[in-house]
Design an enzyme around this catalytic site. Sequence first.
Site, PDB file in Angstrom:
ATOM      1  N   GLY A 146       7.790  31.129  28.391  1.00 24.01           N
ATOM      2  CA  GLY A 146       7.800  29.675  28.574  1.00 24.01           C
ATOM      3  C   GLY A 146       6.477  29.075  29.005  1.00 24.01           C
ATOM      4  N   GLU A 147       5.682  29.843  29.751  1.00 24.95           N
ATOM      5  CA  GLU A 147       4.432  29.288  30.274  1.00 24.95           C
ATOM      6  C   GLU A 147       3.203  29.866  29.607  1.00 24.95           C
ATOM      7  OE1 GLU A 147       5.184  28.784  34.887  1.00 24.95           O
ATOM      8  OE2 GLU A 147       6.439  30.346  34.030  1.00 24.95           O
TER       9      GLU A 147
END
Lengths: 782, 328
Positions: A748-749
């Site tokens: 996600g990051e």
Amino acid sequence: MNEWSSSKRGDLSRRRMLGVVGAGVVVSALPSRSGAATRPGAQARTAGEGLVGAPLPRIEGPLKVRGAAPYAAEFTFAGMVYAALAFSTIAKGRIISIDTGAAEAAPGFVHVMTHVNAPRMRPMMPWASSEKAAGNDAWPIMQDDRVRWNGQPIAVVLAETQEQADHAASLISATYEEEPATTSFAQAKANGTETAVLGGQPVHIEIGDAEAALAAAAVSVDATFHTPYQNHNAIEPHAVTVAWHGNELEVHDASQSVVHNAWSLAQILGIEEHQVHVTSPYVGGSFGGKFMGMHQVLAAASSRLSGRPVRLTLSRAGVYRLVGGRALTEQRLALGAGRDGRFVALIHTGTSTHTPDSPHPELAQFVSYSSYATGTLKIDLQWAHLDMVANAAMRAPGEAVGSFALESAVDEVAVALGMDPIELRIRNEPQADPLTGLPFSSRNIVEAWRAGAKRFGWERRNPTPRAVRQGDWLIGMGCGAGSHMYARESGGAARLTLTKHGTATIDIAAHDAGMGTATVLTQITADQLALRLDQVRLRAADSALPGVVPGIGSSQTTTAAATIIAAQRKAVAELLKLLRRDSPLAGLTADEVTPRDGGLAKTDDPARHESYSSILTRARRDELVVEATGGNPTESEQYSMYSYAAVFCEVRVNAVTGEIRVSRLLGSMDCGRVVNARTAAGQFRGGMVMAIGLALTEETLYDERTARIMNPSLSEYHVPVHADVPEIDVIWTGIPDPQAPLGARGIGELSMNGTAAAIANAVHNATGTRVRRLPITLDQLL
Amino acid sequence: MKPFVYKKAGTVAEAVRAGAAPGAKYLGGGTNLVDLMRETIEQPATLVDVTGLSSDIRRLRDGGLLIGAAVRNTELATHREVRTRYPVLTRAVVAGASGQIRNMATVGGNMLQRTRCAYFYDAKGSRCNKRNPGQGCDAIEGFNRMHAILGASSACVATHPSDMSVALAALDAVVHLDGPGGPREVPLTELHRLPGETPEVETVLRQGELVTAVELPPLSWAKRSTYRKVRDRASYAFALVSVAAAIDVRGGKVKEVRIALGGVAHKPWRAREAEAALSGGPATVKAFRAAAEAELADARPLRDNGFKVELAARTITAVLGELAGGVR
């Protein structure tokens, strides 16, 4: 089938459904007939085949497109009123008086809460101070006359409509006794800094004598990098709708931590955890900004006082005033290398702005812990304390801005050496984690570099700056590496229900703020049970469900996957106990069977098969329910586990005006197995878009005279718009991580990291100008 | 937002009658006014909706165009005669805002937009002489990257945000007004005021006066005109600097030239010094640059916007060079 919100507690559940349209709608993501060739999931009948990895569209997509997915500010209660906030206009001091008279006389006025009449409440607890703590500060919430930052809420006004509440709140005025405040970075540093603390340990690391090694290095770069304040700008502003039922509090929140928020609200309000029920069925982006905040507390307290259900939606400016963001950083990045390109010294130190009790260190230096074999290493982070809204986590906190500095410096060393920046990085690949010495679970960044370079056409890059021009446009290419540490939360738990109809329900308090989590978890469950997608129902984002699975650290999918795998194993063991003597599977052990085609089969003799439906029906059972936990993430104690990104960028810089346009971006990822190719690509692209903002456009205008945020709106705080974003290409190695559940690490990051440096390095290649201060704006290139 | 009375005007006379009342404001597309009402900066007692009036574009006998004040920005930008005869105007309009906003915004409203100065917008927390005359200005020593380098005062350094009006200033447009004192016409370049000591007075409009139309003179050579907007992101941002220009070059000499600048002043800035320097002279890059510098000689940059002087000079030079067709 998907019911993305539910409760096992009957009466709360019924009340929750008041006025809700769309919850519980059956959604099937699979085509019923053709299309199997383009949708691998359609063919998946066997565990481990097809569904995991398939590019399935979001199961809730049709609901969202029709506007039928209820967000936090769309839940309605009978008698509900609307809240608006008034904010302080000084940075520090005391409220002498608040005049609410005009507000009380305004049309539709219902109630006003200030520190004078607010109920007694405990402060919030910051992240990690307790298992379910999720706050960003420990300030009293409207409990005293103190003003602690410019923009602090000083009153909550309730009215019959949102417009009436907004108007009434605008009529509130306060007088203050101002006190000297620390409102500038320079002043905060001059006041004296404090060594940052992470997990109880000071952030200071020295391996060897990095300063001496730097001084002796054949080639070195020693530079200061600056990154600005940034604010959260999820498309859905923070919102909460609350109602009290006696001493029970029902909360519909825009949250990435429902269980934490239920616990936190109980703790703050002085009631029991089980008396608070939080759901967040649909969330319009969270990015680290939607944990526990002050607004949920203000809504609950004002609802208690007024006796009316309350909806509190932060205005866009309200989000800026209440929710912090990325802290300001000043980083020293020094890198020394031999003539052969081998790094001999890495120094990454600096100062980040910080607020009292904030659990978010803005640890830019973290990226330098494990990226390269450097011989010597020096890390230090100082905190400079400001009187401002508490720091928040913001997608890839610390490392997004830290990777800008590190990867820019690597590029500078490559230029100084006359070496290709990719080859320089590969030359400094560590064999084991440089800091801990642990083996890597799976590190294939070199493959990612090679594949990305080929696809991007890196060999066409002219290494000489300012050498490529089309008309007024200078064209440059750059690259940057990103990494993100693997995380799996220990609180993962799920409940799996198999029915005699051959369907399954998975209950887990995980969150989907648009990432695709609901789809992915449904996919994993179906895959683990060898069911079709439409035979699996997921219930999530509800504090009444099992598990402590916050949307944090790119860990939800790994945490949930481990849990679902554990639940499947438990269910298989239970099913075997239910087998009739004449079952084709009779006498087999759990090790000998595999879920297959809606039931269990002998692993090496699939003809010996019995469906779940048959097993349960013949055992005279309506359903089988198991609950399982994912266990502690011991894998990350034994291995160094990261996801990796190799990011490539082409920019065009106008030689006349300095305007910068990103014309091409490619992300080449090594993140283990990809569970859903479509939603994963969305995550990668989204992170890269956000990183375009970090590199080129986003900056909170924080007025150092007053500590006031001057651009709290999407018109003046510039996130990238469509015209700023080129087509973004993403590829991945797809190499499963043997230590991670399903072989998948977090994503996600990841792509926030490395991208800003890739852009900055491309700007250097285009123009010959090295910009070390974000955002890179045209005036720096004139 | 303060409660208000909404009236829809059926005729100009009806609008002017309603608009003369204390606290009345005319409502066009509302894309700026309604925002300002939400921020409590504008608190009209009555909104007189004039979007039903004067919404056509027609050709005048002399060949000019008369554009109704209620014409939507999108309609203006896509109008065939505007596109072909006044490309600077189409380009300016589409450089502004977003498609959705342009579909709503009107010609009259566009020119009467108010500044986007952050301190002007911060009604509760900042000082602003435009909002509260005599209060002081927090922008002069604050964030002023977007602010004026020309014609500002010690009371106000705000800029006018309109792109369309910059093109209209270059085209010598004339604004048609109607009001309690009867109809009159004002050149667009004289519609907006410099801040002086009264930055709250932004235009020469009298109480209750309504913009009814904008007239474009024939200007046959304006076919060779363009608008260049320089900004931080590719779309949906106000200009750091913008240049509207039209030029008529004959035999290497500048016969006619019109230049106006956006993002540099409290009003669309007609660059008369530059025009005078160029008129009749050689159409060379060197002359363009010298003219730009002449225009900017009086520039007074602030803490954050010093770059605008060089940026404006470069952009003027580049735009004229482009229009003149690759001169050296």
